[in-house]
Design a protein around this motif. Structure first.
Motif, PDB file in Angstrom:
ATOM      1  N   GLU A  75      -8.741  21.611  19.583  1.00 16.85           N
ATOM      2  CA  GLU A  75      -7.395  21.372  19.050  1.00 16.85           C
ATOM      3  C   GLU A  75      -7.051  19.887  19.102  1.00 16.85           C
ATOM      4  O   GLU A  75      -6.542  19.316  18.127  1.00 16.85           O
ATOM      5  CB  GLU A  75      -6.367  22.165  19.854  1.00 16.85           C
ATOM      6  CG  GLU A  75      -4.938  21.948  19.367  1.00 16.85           C
ATOM      7  CD  GLU A  75      -3.901  22.540  20.306  1.00 16.85           C
ATOM      8  OE1 GLU A  75      -2.716  22.568  19.917  1.00 16.85           O
ATOM      9  OE2 GLU A  75      -4.254  22.947  21.426  1.00 16.85           O
ATOM     10  N   THR A  76      -7.344  19.263  20.235  1.00 17.63           N
ATOM     11  CA  THR A  76      -7.048  17.830  20.392  1.00 17.63           C
ATOM     12  C   THR A  76      -7.838  16.983  19.411  1.00 17.63           C
ATOM     13  O   THR A  76      -7.322  16.012  18.844  1.00 17.63           O
ATOM     14  CB  THR A  76      -7.347  17.388  21.830  1.00 17.63           C
ATOM     15  OG1 THR A  76      -6.530  18.149  22.733  1.00 17.63           O
ATOM     16  CG2 THR A  76      -7.059  15.905  22.023  1.00 17.63           C
ATOM     17  N   LEU A  77      -9.079  17.350  19.183  1.00 26.80           N
ATOM     18  CA  LEU A  77      -9.898  16.631  18.213  1.00 26.80           C
ATOM     19  C   LEU A  77      -9.280  16.704  16.823  1.00 26.80           C
ATOM     20  O   LEU A  77      -9.200  15.694  16.104  1.00 26.80           O
ATOM     21  CB  LEU A  77     -11.311  17.223  18.187  1.00 26.80           C
ATOM     22  CG  LEU A  77     -12.284  16.632  17.156  1.00 26.80           C
ATOM     23  CD1 LEU A  77     -12.487  15.145  17.403  1.00 26.80           C
ATOM     24  CD2 LEU A  77     -13.618  17.371  17.197  1.00 26.80           C
ATOM     25  N   GLY A  78      -8.821  17.888  16.440  1.00 28.36           N
ATOM     26  CA  GLY A  78      -8.185  18.048  15.134  1.00 28.36           C
ATOM     27  C   GLY A  78      -6.936  17.194  14.998  1.00 28.36           C
ATOM     28  O   GLY A  78      -6.711  16.554  13.962  1.00 28.36           O
ATOM     29  N   ARG A  83      -4.067  12.371  12.987  1.00 27.16           N
ATOM     30  CA  ARG A  83      -3.245  11.205  13.320  1.00 27.16           C
ATOM     31  C   ARG A  83      -3.917   9.909  12.883  1.00 27.16           C
ATOM     32  O   ARG A  83      -3.242   8.941  12.530  1.00 27.16           O
ATOM     33  CB  ARG A  83      -2.953  11.168  14.816  1.00 27.16           C
ATOM     34  CG  ARG A  83      -2.091   9.971  15.192  1.00 27.16           C
ATOM     35  CD  ARG A  83      -1.321  10.148  16.450  1.00 27.16           C
ATOM     36  NE  ARG A  83      -0.481   9.002  16.716  1.00 27.16           N
ATOM     37  CZ  ARG A  83       0.461   8.956  17.639  1.00 27.16           C
ATOM     38  NH1 ARG A  83       0.681  10.021  18.392  1.00 27.16           N
ATOM     39  NH2 ARG A  83       1.179   7.874  17.814  1.00 27.16           N
ATOM     40  N   ALA A  84      -5.246   9.878  12.891  1.00 29.00           N
ATOM     41  CA  ALA A  84      -5.970   8.665  12.504  1.00 29.00           C
ATOM     42  C   ALA A  84      -5.610   8.240  11.082  1.00 29.00           C
ATOM     43  O   ALA A  84      -5.668   7.053  10.741  1.00 29.00           O
ATOM     44  CB  ALA A  84      -7.470   8.889  12.614  1.00 29.00           C
ATOM     45  N   SER A  94       2.434   6.525   3.175  1.00 29.14           N
ATOM     46  CA  SER A  94       1.313   7.438   3.429  1.00 29.14           C
ATOM     47  C   SER A  94       1.886   8.833   3.688  1.00 29.14           C
ATOM     48  O   SER A  94       1.509   9.511   4.641  1.00 29.14           O
ATOM     49  CB  SER A  94       0.501   6.968   4.646  1.00 29.14           C
ATOM     50  OG  SER A  94       0.099   5.638   4.501  1.00 29.14           O
ATOM     51  N   TRP A  95       2.827   9.220   2.829  1.00 27.99           N
ATOM     52  CA  TRP A  95       3.641  10.411   3.089  1.00 27.99           C
ATOM     53  C   TRP A  95       2.825  11.697   3.130  1.00 27.99           C
ATOM     54  O   TRP A  95       3.055  12.556   3.973  1.00 27.99           O
ATOM     55  CB  TRP A  95       4.741  10.511   2.047  1.00 27.99           C
ATOM     56  CG  TRP A  95       5.882  11.386   2.474  1.00 27.99           C
ATOM     57  CD1 TRP A  95       6.225  12.600   1.964  1.00 27.99           C
ATOM     58  CD2 TRP A  95       6.826  11.118   3.523  1.00 27.99           C
ATOM     59  NE1 TRP A  95       7.335  13.099   2.613  1.00 27.99           N
ATOM     60  CE2 TRP A  95       7.718  12.214   3.579  1.00 27.99           C
ATOM     61  CE3 TRP A  95       6.991  10.059   4.417  1.00 27.99           C
ATOM     62  CZ2 TRP A  95       8.768  12.281   4.489  1.00 27.99           C
ATOM     63  CZ3 TRP A  95       8.045  10.123   5.327  1.00 27.99           C
ATOM     64  CH2 TRP A  95       8.910  11.219   5.355  1.00 27.99           C
ATOM     65  N   GLN A  96       1.851  11.835   2.241  1.00 31.23           N
ATOM     66  CA  GLN A  96       1.052  13.054   2.220  1.00 31.23           C
ATOM     67  C   GLN A  96       0.259  13.204   3.508  1.00 31.23           C
ATOM     68  O   GLN A  96       0.157  14.296   4.065  1.00 31.23           O
ATOM     69  CB  GLN A  96       0.108  13.067   1.018  1.00 31.23           C
ATOM     70  CG  GLN A  96      -0.676  14.375   0.851  1.00 31.23           C
ATOM     71  CD  GLN A  96       0.217  15.597   0.741  1.00 31.23           C
ATOM     72  OE1 GLN A  96       1.266  15.564   0.082  1.00 31.23           O
ATOM     73  NE2 GLN A  96      -0.182  16.699   1.370  1.00 31.23           N
ATOM     74  N   ALA A  97      -0.293  12.083   3.993  1.00 27.10           N
ATOM     75  CA  ALA A  97      -1.030  12.120   5.259  1.00 27.10           C
ATOM     76  C   ALA A  97      -0.103  12.492   6.403  1.00 27.10           C
ATOM     77  O   ALA A  97      -0.484  13.232   7.322  1.00 27.10           O
ATOM     78  CB  ALA A  97      -1.686  10.764   5.530  1.00 27.10           C
ATOM     79  N   GLY A 104      -0.326  20.115  10.604  1.00 24.50           N
ATOM     80  CA  GLY A 104      -1.489  20.394  11.440  1.00 24.50           C
ATOM     81  C   GLY A 104      -1.145  20.575  12.899  1.00 24.50           C
ATOM     82  O   GLY A 104      -1.714  21.438  13.570  1.00 24.50           O
ATOM     83  N   ILE A 105      -0.194  19.776  13.399  1.00 26.81           N
ATOM     84  CA  ILE A 105       0.114  19.858  14.826  1.00 26.81           C
ATOM     85  C   ILE A 105       1.224  20.845  15.148  1.00 26.81           C
ATOM     86  O   ILE A 105       1.372  21.261  16.305  1.00 26.81           O
ATOM     87  CB  ILE A 105       0.481  18.474  15.409  1.00 26.81           C
ATOM     88  CG1 ILE A 105       1.710  17.885  14.695  1.00 26.81           C
ATOM     89  CG2 ILE A 105      -0.697  17.520  15.322  1.00 26.81           C
ATOM     90  CD1 ILE A 105       2.182  16.570  15.296  1.00 26.81           C
TER      91      ILE A 105
END
Length: 213
Positions: A75-78, A83-84, A94-97, A104-105
């Motif tokens: 989970e943390t990796l995802g 976040r990267a 960078s709204w879509q990201a 995701g979180i």
């Protein structure tokens, strides 16, 4: 499955097969397929397995500390990968990201979480913190605590985010009211609130785009 991944890519695996391979790290000499299938059956999807609490995971037969630790690392990796895509970037451009990160979180959580994204004067995220957690359909937010934390971090702007476990991201009257309270309190100290996002596993809603702030 290893050969399948190498020849056709990990996306060729079913969700339980991905989980099976992850669990192999926790029990390399055991048959992890039954546990993987049990987890998917219990929680409904791989994403919900990974975001389930340790207490909920432990209720599934044959799930112990090694399995839970593996799930939490995955989970943390995802989260870190998502976040990267937003780090050291102007999140407004960078709204879509940003939406993918928030979904995701938070999108698969079973209870409501209210979190704040704190931004600097370049609109780079300097902190991402959960302020409150609640029940399946409610969480409280406290404007004074939000602004206090923004001042501690020297944040110049904020993005509010919370999830609706029901899947329906339509803002409630309480959502609209607390947004207005935080916007007013922040403006008094020169802090801008860019948006309030409501997310679920499959959709997101912007209160700003709806003209509600």
């Amino acid at each position: 499955m290893r050969s399948k991944v190498l020849s056709a890519g990990a996306e060729s695996l079913a969700e339980y097969e991905i989980l099976e391979m992850l669990l192999f790290a926790a029990a390399p000499r055991g048959d992890t397929r039954p546990i993987a299938k049990s987890l998917i059956k219990e929680f409904g999807s791989l994403a919900k397995v990974l975001t389930a609490s340790p207490e909920a995971l432990r209720k599934v037969d044959r799930v112990g500390d090694a399995t839970i630790a593996t799930m939490k690392v995955a989970e943390t990796l995802g989260v870190k990968l998502l976040r990267a895509k937003t780090e050291k970037r102007n999140v407004l451009s960078s709204w879509q990201a940003l939406l993918e990160y928030c979904q995701g979180i938070m999108g698969h959580r079973e209870i409501e979480h209210f979190r704040i994204l704190f931004l600097n004067n370049k609109n780079h995220m300097i902190a991402d913190e959960v302020q409150q957690t609640g029940t399946v359909n409610h969480t409280a937010a406290y404007p004074r605590e939000v602004i206090k934390r923004a001042l501690e971090l020297s944040a110049t702007s904020l993005i509010l985010v919370h999830n609706h476990p029901s899947g329906d991201t339509t803002p409630s009257k309480a959502d609209i009211a607390i947004t207005k309270e935080i916007v007013t309190a922040a403006a008094a100290l020169g802090i801008k609130v860019h948006d309030h996002l409501i997310v679920s596993a499959n959709e997101s809603t912007s209160l700003k785009s709806l003209g509600l702030m």
